[in-house]
Design a protein around this motif. Structure first.
Motif, PDB file in Angstrom:
ATOM      1  N   VAL A 164       0.855  -1.142  -0.101  1.00 61.14           N
ATOM      2  CA  VAL A 164       0.035   0.140  -0.040  1.00 61.14           C
ATOM      3  C   VAL A 164       0.880   1.236   0.080  1.00 61.14           C
ATOM      4  N   VAL A 165       1.948   1.195   0.672  1.00 59.32           N
ATOM      5  CA  VAL A 165       2.815   2.331   0.911  1.00 59.32           C
ATOM      6  C   VAL A 165       3.439   2.789  -0.467  1.00 59.32           C
ATOM      7  N   ASP A 166       3.887   1.432  -1.138  1.00 60.03           N
ATOM      8  CA  ASP A 166       4.740   1.784  -2.460  1.00 60.03           C
ATOM      9  C   ASP A 166       3.592   2.139  -3.416  1.00 60.03           C
ATOM     10  N   ARG A 167       2.626   1.694  -3.431  1.00 52.04           N
ATOM     11  CA  ARG A 167       1.379   2.173  -4.451  1.00 52.04           C
ATOM     12  C   ARG A 167       0.962   3.842  -4.087  1.00 52.04           C
ATOM     13  N   TYR A 168       0.797   4.205  -2.945  1.00 47.69           N
ATOM     14  CA  TYR A 168       0.264   5.655  -2.838  1.00 47.69           C
ATOM     15  C   TYR A 168       1.318   6.554  -2.268  1.00 47.69           C
ATOM     16  N   GLN A 169       2.570   6.144  -2.156  1.00 46.31           N
ATOM     17  CA  GLN A 169       3.521   7.116  -1.294  1.00 46.31           C
ATOM     18  C   GLN A 169       3.505   8.305  -2.268  1.00 46.31           C
ATOM     19  N   TRP A 170       3.032   8.490  -3.307  1.00 48.77           N
ATOM     20  CA  TRP A 170       3.107   9.655  -4.541  1.00 48.77           C
ATOM     21  C   TRP A 170       2.248  10.534  -3.986  1.00 48.77           C
ATOM     22  N   ALA A 171       1.088  10.422  -3.021  1.00 50.25           N
ATOM     23  CA  ALA A 171       0.159  11.000  -2.925  1.00 50.25           C
ATOM     24  C   ALA A 171       0.541  11.979  -1.232  1.00 50.25           C
ATOM     25  N   LYS A 172       1.848  11.482  -0.817  1.00 48.26           N
ATOM     26  CA  LYS A 172       2.465  12.175   0.254  1.00 48.26           C
ATOM     27  C   LYS A 172       1.473  12.097   1.389  1.00 48.26           C
ATOM     28  N   PRO A 173       0.939  10.634   1.752  1.00 48.58           N
ATOM     29  CA  PRO A 173      -0.271  10.469   2.706  1.00 48.58           C
ATOM     30  C   PRO A 173       0.454  10.809   4.112  1.00 48.58           C
ATOM     31  N   ILE A 174      -0.325  10.832   5.082  1.00 51.69           N
ATOM     32  CA  ILE A 174      -0.181  10.575   6.645  1.00 51.69           C
ATOM     33  C   ILE A 174      -0.573   9.380   6.568  1.00 51.69           C
ATOM     34  N   TRP A 175       0.252   8.411   7.342  1.00 51.36           N
ATOM     35  CA  TRP A 175      -0.032   6.971   7.650  1.00 51.36           C
ATOM     36  C   TRP A 175      -0.359   6.794   9.085  1.00 51.36           C
ATOM     37  N   ILE A 176      -1.331   5.797   9.258  1.00 52.12           N
ATOM     38  CA  ILE A 176      -1.749   5.258  10.373  1.00 52.12           C
ATOM     39  C   ILE A 176      -1.344   3.769  10.168  1.00 52.12           C
ATOM     40  N   THR A 177      -0.748   3.101  10.899  1.00 54.45           N
ATOM     41  CA  THR A 177      -0.551   1.729  10.737  1.00 54.45           C
ATOM     42  C   THR A 177      -1.571   0.817  11.400  1.00 54.45           C
ATOM     43  N   PHE A 178      -2.019   1.266  12.444  1.00 56.37           N
ATOM     44  CA  PHE A 178      -2.916   0.271  13.510  1.00 56.37           C
ATOM     45  C   PHE A 178      -3.881   1.333  14.003  1.00 56.37           C
ATOM     46  N   ASN A 179      -5.081   1.075  13.578  1.00 56.97           N
ATOM     47  CA  ASN A 179      -6.102   2.077  14.431  1.00 56.97           C
ATOM     48  C   ASN A 179      -6.366   1.566  15.929  1.00 56.97           C
ATOM     49  N   GLU A 180      -6.166   2.396  16.795  1.00 59.84           N
ATOM     50  CA  GLU A 180      -6.513   1.824  18.290  1.00 59.84           C
ATOM     51  C   GLU A 180      -6.032   0.487  18.570  1.00 59.84           C
ATOM     52  N   PRO A 181      -4.807   0.067  18.463  1.00 57.22           N
ATOM     53  CA  PRO A 181      -4.455  -1.082  18.813  1.00 57.22           C
ATOM     54  C   PRO A 181      -4.878  -2.013  20.147  1.00 57.22           C
ATOM     55  N   THR A 182      -5.150  -1.166  21.021  1.00 57.11           N
ATOM     56  CA  THR A 182      -5.519  -1.829  22.306  1.00 57.11           C
ATOM     57  C   THR A 182      -7.042  -2.399  22.172  1.00 57.11           C
ATOM     58  N   GLU A 183      -7.928  -1.460  21.330  1.00 54.24           N
ATOM     59  CA  GLU A 183      -9.352  -1.953  20.923  1.00 54.24           C
ATOM     60  C   GLU A 183      -9.232  -3.009  20.186  1.00 54.24           C
ATOM     61  N   TYR A 184      -8.434  -3.194  19.161  1.00 54.49           N
ATOM     62  CA  TYR A 184      -8.032  -4.311  18.091  1.00 54.49           C
ATOM     63  C   TYR A 184      -7.905  -5.562  18.989  1.00 54.49           C
ATOM     64  N   VAL A 185      -6.987  -5.393  19.984  1.00 52.26           N
ATOM     65  CA  VAL A 185      -6.794  -6.812  20.766  1.00 52.26           C
ATOM     66  C   VAL A 185      -7.914  -7.107  21.492  1.00 52.26           C
ATOM     67  N   ARG A 186      -8.633  -6.182  22.165  1.00 52.14           N
ATOM     68  CA  ARG A 186      -9.828  -6.475  22.891  1.00 52.14           C
ATOM     69  C   ARG A 186     -10.999  -6.829  22.189  1.00 52.14           C
ATOM     70  N   ARG A 187     -11.139  -6.376  20.914  1.00 53.87           N
ATOM     71  CA  ARG A 187     -12.297  -7.172  20.117  1.00 53.87           C
ATOM     72  C   ARG A 187     -12.070  -8.448  19.593  1.00 53.87           C
ATOM     73  N   GLU A 188     -10.822  -8.772  19.259  1.00 49.73           N
ATOM     74  CA  GLU A 188     -10.429 -10.020  18.906  1.00 49.73           C
ATOM     75  C   GLU A 188     -10.734 -11.077  19.776  1.00 49.73           C
ATOM     76  N   LEU A 189     -10.291 -10.528  21.190  1.00 53.46           N
ATOM     77  CA  LEU A 189     -10.713 -11.425  22.209  1.00 53.46           C
ATOM     78  C   LEU A 189     -12.111 -11.829  22.426  1.00 53.46           C
ATOM     79  N   MET A 190     -12.686 -10.695  22.445  1.00 49.49           N
ATOM     80  CA  MET A 190     -14.303 -10.683  22.710  1.00 49.49           C
ATOM     81  C   MET A 190     -14.805 -11.583  21.743  1.00 49.49           C
TER      82      MET A 190
END
Length: 432
Positions: A164-190
């Motif tokens: 994804v980075v290689d394809r869209y780096q031309w757009a000079k994005p701001i990058w978020i790797t993982f959204n709210e990782p604590t919630e990601y873990v909690r939800r996968e557990l739940m």
């Protein structure tokens, strides 16, 4: 929204912070400050491909099925134009892993073409894409392989993220790797996607993937900014424990501190605890000065790191109402006031994203409404976007780089807010 509140046992940790708090005037945020809007692929696009969350939805683990949500997949051009007309400069979205890699090692040209079009439209409209690589959703084939129970999941995420980075780096994005990782873990557990004994394996895997993708961005996009946003939980003393899991361990690979802040709690009002358990967030009272305390806390906790507010907004019931009568426009203006106060008091806050541009699927149902534009996904087959009162308010804010110097919040700060710690009791925010 990005943060669904989790009721967790409070851990009281009192640590005072020392940024000065009171100032007589509130200037605008300045021409360099960036306003934005935010959304996520699974919540808004519709026509989702097989994923962990589509399975949770279809298996009855969530109150309502996602269906085709508000069909951003076909209505993206109109939504991007609406964002442009707001005057915002950041458009946050996510690239759905399952859409571009529906099978292991098979990359779908149609999936890429969709995001090619969307990101070009965002750039052509004069906005910077803020691209989230993982907003809690991963492909169904990864579920079949074991998901985050499997150490090699991190390597698969790195492969996807780098593409994804290689394809869209031309757009000079701001990058978020993982959204709210604590919630990601909690939800996968739940929901059963993660076995409890493997929770720390998922934590370590997310950190490994984040650090590798951060390095890749900096190799191919000079000056690129990368972070992983914090879900700020309004439970006294809990936040430092959550930060120890992710941002404290990622700190040297966070180009800014990203934060999602929505709810408030105080000695006199703990309504968010009960309503967080029921999912009826619109019944929880709001104290927008909570944003001030959160920014002040993060500036002290991570000195030298600029801050971006990745998500913030107000929730209403399905009819657009709240029991306390707080409307979206007033809440937005009040929140911007407190961001201006924080910036004036020395906090290096760079940007603010409103969650969300439109109503959408809130990770389980369509009852909570957060949109600047109302959409009735359940009953309106046209999925018409109707502007709320906050649309005009936001346009005025972006045009003037904030609220006027003489603006005063519609609500006074509550005594002894407990959103961060007890410093609000000894160093309260004061409207002047």
């Amino acid at each position: 929204m990005g943060t669904a509140f989790a009721v967790l046992a409070p851990v009281l940790i009192m640590n005072l912070v020392g940024i000065p708090h009171a100032a007589a005037d509130v200037p605008g945020l300045g021409a360099g400050f960036e306003f934005g809007v935010a959304q996520a692929g699974f919540q808004s696009e519709g026509y989702n491909q097989d994923s962990n969350y589509l399975r949770y939805s279809n298996e009855g683990k969530l109150p309502e099925r996602v269906g085709n949500s508000v069909d951003f997949y076909h209505q993206h051009s109109g939504d991007i134009q609406r964002a442009e007309q707001l005057g915002v400069k950041i458009y946050r979205l996510s690239v759905e892993w399952s859409r571009v890699e529906p099978r292991p090692g098979v990359w779908d040209p149609a999936g890429w073409a969709f995001y090619d079009t969307v990101i070009k439209e965002i750039v052509d409209a004069g906005m910077t894409p803020m691209i989230t690589l993982n907003h809690w959703v991963h492909p169904g084939w990864e579920v079949d392989r074991g998901g985050w129970n499997r150490p090699a999941m991190a390597d698969d995420m790195i492969t996807f993220g780098d593409r994804v980075v290689d394809r869209y780096q031309w757009a000079k994005p701001i990058w978020i790797t993982f959204n709210e990782p604590t919630e990601y873990v909690r939800r996968e557990l739940m929901y059963g996607g993660l076995q409890p004994q493997n929770a720390l394996r998922m934590v370590d895997g997310i950190i490994k993937a984040h650090k590798a993708i951060w390095a890749h961005v900096h190799a191919v996009q000079p000056g690129g900014q990368v972070s992983s946003n914090i879900a700020f939980m309004p439970i006294p003393g809990l936040q430092p424990s959550l930060e120890a899991l992710f941002p404290d361990r990622m700190a040297n690979t966070l180009d800014f501190i990203g934060v999602d802040q929505y709810y408030s709690v105080s000695i006199g009002d703990t309504s968010v605890l009960a309503n967080g358990a029921s999912g009826e967030y619109w019944k929880s009272s709001q104290s927008p000065e909570s944003m001030y305390y959160v920014l002040r806390y993060l500036a002290a906790k991570y000195p030298g790191k600029p801050i971006r507010i990745v998500e913030n907004g107000l929730v209403t019931d399905p009819n657009g109402h709240r029991d306390d009568g707080y409307d979206r426009a007033d809440h937005l203006r009040d929140t911007i006031y407190w961001i201006q106060r924080a910036k004036q008091d020395g906090v290096d806050v760079m940007s603010y994203n409103y969650w969300s541009l439109t109503d959408n699927y809130e990770w389980g149902d369509y009852a909570p409404h957060y949109g600047l534009y109302h959409v009735d996904a359940l009953h309106d087959p046209t999925l018409t976007r109707y502007p709320t009162d906050a649309v005009a308010a936001y346009r005025d804010i972006t045009a003037h780089h904030g609220v006027p110097v003489n603006y005063r919040p519609t609500r006074q700060p509550v005594p002894c807010s407990l959103v961060t710690n007890l410093d609000s009791c000894t160093h309260p925010a004061i409207v002047k």
